[in-house]
Design an enzyme around this catalytic site. Sequence first.
Site, PDB file in Angstrom:
ATOM      1  N   GLY A   1       0.754  -1.130   0.148  1.00  0.00           N
ATOM      2  CA  GLY A   1       0.029  -0.140   0.039  1.00  0.00           C
ATOM      3  C   GLY A   1       0.901   1.352  -0.153  1.00  0.00           C
ATOM      4  O   GLY A   1       0.506   2.332  -0.750  1.00  0.00           O
ATOM      5  N   CYS A   2       1.965   1.342   0.876  1.00  0.00           N
ATOM      6  CA  CYS A   2       2.784   2.430   0.743  1.00  0.00           C
ATOM      7  C   CYS A   2       3.470   2.630  -0.505  1.00  0.00           C
ATOM      8  O   CYS A   2       3.688   3.907  -1.027  1.00  0.00           O
ATOM      9  CB  CYS A   2       3.850   2.468   1.954  1.00  0.00           C
ATOM     10  SG  CYS A   2       3.112   2.261   3.673  1.00  0.00           S
ATOM     11  N   THR A   3       3.991   1.558  -1.262  1.00  0.00           N
ATOM     12  CA  THR A   3       4.486   1.732  -2.551  1.00  0.00           C
ATOM     13  C   THR A   3       3.612   2.249  -3.125  1.00  0.00           C
ATOM     14  O   THR A   3       3.964   3.297  -4.183  1.00  0.00           O
ATOM     15  CB  THR A   3       5.145   0.494  -3.162  1.00  0.00           C
ATOM     16  OG1 THR A   3       5.979  -0.209  -2.111  1.00  0.00           O
ATOM     17  CG2 THR A   3       5.473   0.568  -4.449  1.00  0.00           C
TER      18      THR A   3
ATOM     19  N   ASN B   1       3.052   6.196  -2.569  1.00  0.00           N
ATOM     20  CA  ASN B   1       4.312   6.876  -2.979  1.00  0.00           C
ATOM     21  C   ASN B   1       4.450   7.026  -4.526  1.00  0.00           C
ATOM     22  O   ASN B   1       4.652   7.926  -5.186  1.00  0.00           O
ATOM     23  CB  ASN B   1       5.455   6.294  -2.468  1.00  0.00           C
ATOM     24  CG  ASN B   1       5.805   6.845  -1.190  1.00  0.00           C
ATOM     25  OD1 ASN B   1       6.460   7.811  -1.043  1.00  0.00           O
ATOM     26  ND2 ASN B   1       5.451   5.965  -0.004  1.00  0.00           N
TER      27      ASN B   1
END
Length: 154
Positions: free
Chosen positions: A44-46, A49
């Site tokens: 999710g963070c990838t 970003n």
Amino acid sequence: MTQPDAEMAPDFTLPVTGGDEVTLSALRPAPVVLFFYPRDDTSGCTVENQDFSALLAEFEAAGVKVFGISKDSLASHDKFMAKKALTVPLLSDEASQVCEDYGVWTEKKMYGKTFMGIERSTFLVDGEGRIAKAWRKVKVPGHAAEVLDAARAL
């Protein structure tokens, strides 16, 4: 506490990828997007970003600065940025002071376990240093575009 729309954004100075530091108040009068995310190189963070990186030129064209913030080290951020070809500068809040100041360091639950972690949140700070809009418990799909629309509307 005053209305969230009128609340001053907590000021901070944090190290940023590229070896410098960023002080929020020094960026005025530019509006600033701060997106807090749990951890480098997770799915999710990838995506989050990558979405902000894909729109970075549009944020810049609107005069808006964008920064991602997590508790990961600068070394971790540098590796993450290189691996995923990210362009948004990442701030390291290893002591979690900024996360606490913005109320995103919270109790979380996963697989029956309770732990402290960063609640995915985004703050749009206007040119006077006030929080113009806050998104809590962010769902990643479409979020960066929604933030861009709000930033353009300032």
